[in-house]
Design a protein around this motif. Sequence first.
Motif, PDB file in Angstrom:
ATOM      1  N   ARG A  18       0.860  -1.189   0.000  1.00 59.49           N
ATOM      2  CA  ARG A  18       0.000   0.000   0.000  1.00 59.49           C
ATOM      3  C   ARG A  18       0.890   1.230   0.000  1.00 59.49           C
ATOM      4  O   ARG A  18       1.743   1.378   0.868  1.00 59.49           O
ATOM      5  N   LEU A  19       0.646   2.092  -0.989  1.00 60.42           N
ATOM      6  CA  LEU A  19       1.453   3.296  -1.159  1.00 60.42           C
ATOM      7  C   LEU A  19       0.527   4.494  -1.354  1.00 60.42           C
ATOM      8  O   LEU A  19      -0.617   4.329  -1.781  1.00 60.42           O
ATOM      9  N   PRO A  20       1.017   5.703  -1.100  1.00 59.48           N
ATOM     10  CA  PRO A  20       0.204   6.872  -1.453  1.00 59.48           C
ATOM     11  C   PRO A  20      -0.076   6.862  -2.959  1.00 59.48           C
ATOM     12  O   PRO A  20       0.767   6.442  -3.756  1.00 59.48           O
ATOM     13  N   ALA A  21      -1.265   7.307  -3.325  1.00 57.13           N
ATOM     14  CA  ALA A  21      -1.653   7.343  -4.740  1.00 57.13           C
ATOM     15  C   ALA A  21      -1.000   8.554  -5.405  1.00 57.13           C
ATOM     16  O   ALA A  21      -1.645   9.528  -5.761  1.00 57.13           O
ATOM     17  N   ASP A  22       0.304   8.452  -5.567  1.00 57.26           N
ATOM     18  CA  ASP A  22       1.122   9.540  -6.096  1.00 57.26           C
ATOM     19  C   ASP A  22       2.206   8.908  -6.969  1.00 57.26           C
ATOM     20  O   ASP A  22       2.828   7.919  -6.574  1.00 57.26           O
ATOM     21  N   SER A  23       2.433   9.493  -8.134  1.00 56.89           N
ATOM     22  CA  SER A  23       3.414   8.912  -9.071  1.00 56.89           C
ATOM     23  C   SER A  23       4.823   8.846  -8.494  1.00 56.89           C
ATOM     24  O   SER A  23       5.648   8.062  -8.969  1.00 56.89           O
ATOM     25  N   ALA A  24       5.119   9.622  -7.462  1.00 57.30           N
ATOM     26  CA  ALA A  24       6.444   9.584  -6.841  1.00 57.30           C
ATOM     27  C   ALA A  24       6.754   8.221  -6.229  1.00 57.30           C
ATOM     28  O   ALA A  24       7.926   7.879  -6.041  1.00 57.30           O
ATOM     29  N   TYR A  25       5.731   7.424  -5.938  1.00 61.15           N
ATOM     30  CA  TYR A  25       5.927   6.132  -5.290  1.00 61.15           C
ATOM     31  C   TYR A  25       5.909   4.955  -6.259  1.00 61.15           C
ATOM     32  O   TYR A  25       6.087   3.808  -5.845  1.00 61.15           O
ATOM     33  N   VAL A  26       5.709   5.213  -7.531  1.00 62.08           N
ATOM     34  CA  VAL A  26       5.661   4.129  -8.520  1.00 62.08           C
ATOM     35  C   VAL A  26       6.992   3.384  -8.577  1.00 62.08           C
ATOM     36  O   VAL A  26       7.024   2.168  -8.762  1.00 62.08           O
ATOM     37  N   SER A  27       8.095   4.078  -8.367  1.00 64.77           N
ATOM     38  CA  SER A  27       9.406   3.406  -8.403  1.00 64.77           C
ATOM     39  C   SER A  27       9.516   2.339  -7.316  1.00 64.77           C
ATOM     40  O   SER A  27      10.159   1.301  -7.521  1.00 64.77           O
ATOM     41  N   VAL A  28       8.879   2.547  -6.174  1.00 64.18           N
ATOM     42  CA  VAL A  28       8.876   1.538  -5.108  1.00 64.18           C
ATOM     43  C   VAL A  28       8.137   0.294  -5.582  1.00 64.18           C
ATOM     44  O   VAL A  28       8.594  -0.834  -5.380  1.00 64.18           O
ATOM     45  N   LEU A  29       7.030   0.502  -6.240  1.00 68.83           N
ATOM     46  CA  LEU A  29       6.237  -0.614  -6.763  1.00 68.83           C
ATOM     47  C   LEU A  29       6.992  -1.361  -7.862  1.00 68.83           C
ATOM     48  O   LEU A  29       7.004  -2.590  -7.901  1.00 68.83           O
ATOM     49  N   ARG A  30       7.655  -0.622  -8.731  1.00 68.42           N
ATOM     50  CA  ARG A  30       8.427  -1.252  -9.805  1.00 68.42           C
ATOM     51  C   ARG A  30       9.583  -2.081  -9.235  1.00 68.42           C
ATOM     52  O   ARG A  30       9.851  -3.189  -9.714  1.00 68.42           O
ATOM     53  N   THR A  31      10.245  -1.566  -8.212  1.00 74.95           N
ATOM     54  CA  THR A  31      11.363  -2.289  -7.594  1.00 74.95           C
ATOM     55  C   THR A  31      10.872  -3.555  -6.884  1.00 74.95           C
ATOM     56  O   THR A  31      11.500  -4.611  -6.973  1.00 74.95           O
ATOM     57  N   THR A  32       9.739  -3.458  -6.204  1.00 72.58           N
ATOM     58  CA  THR A  32       9.158  -4.636  -5.545  1.00 72.58           C
ATOM     59  C   THR A  32       8.812  -5.701  -6.577  1.00 72.58           C
ATOM     60  O   THR A  32       9.090  -6.888  -6.388  1.00 72.58           O
ATOM     61  N   THR A  33       8.215  -5.276  -7.683  1.00 71.48           N
ATOM     62  CA  THR A  33       7.861  -6.206  -8.759  1.00 71.48           C
ATOM     63  C   THR A  33       9.108  -6.922  -9.278  1.00 71.48           C
ATOM     64  O   THR A  33       9.114  -8.145  -9.450  1.00 71.48           O
ATOM     65  N   ALA A  34      10.167  -6.169  -9.522  1.00 73.40           N
ATOM     66  CA  ALA A  34      11.411  -6.757 -10.030  1.00 73.40           C
ATOM     67  C   ALA A  34      11.990  -7.756  -9.035  1.00 73.40           C
ATOM     68  O   ALA A  34      12.460  -8.835  -9.429  1.00 73.40           O
ATOM     69  N   SER A  35      11.956  -7.429  -7.765  1.00 74.26           N
ATOM     70  CA  SER A  35      12.503  -8.333  -6.742  1.00 74.26           C
ATOM     71  C   SER A  35      11.727  -9.643  -6.682  1.00 74.26           C
ATOM     72  O   SER A  35      12.321 -10.727  -6.594  1.00 74.26           O
TER      73      SER A  35
END
Length: 137
Positions: A18-35
Amino acid sequence: MPVAGTPEEGQRADVELRLPADSAYVSVLRTTTASLAARLDFTIDDIEDLRIAVGEACALVLPDADPASPLVAEFFLSPGRLTVRVTINGSELSQPDHDSFAWQVLDTLAPGAVAEVVGDSLLVTLSMQAETLEPSL
């Protein structure tokens, strides 16, 4: 009948973020996906495709997100397969434009991606199968 690779109704995610609905946090989601994809033995190319696809899914949903509600990413893991469902809440949601650049990229990288509005939530689900590399002789 569910679309191939989509989670069954009521199935609990293996990982939820769960992240704030802000594009600044998309990189966290992308990194989690890659891991997570790396843990499932995806190739480097497939990991990068997943990172891009998740970024495009966020590009589709974030403009309609209620800023006070979170961006929720659910990850469903199985041997050689990763399914990601990105969800936002909003008051006036509509289906993403399937002619948009973001949808075209998403559909190219994760064919069979699904977008649906359920109540006050917009969900985008994508799934990717890891390539199985045959040993060379």
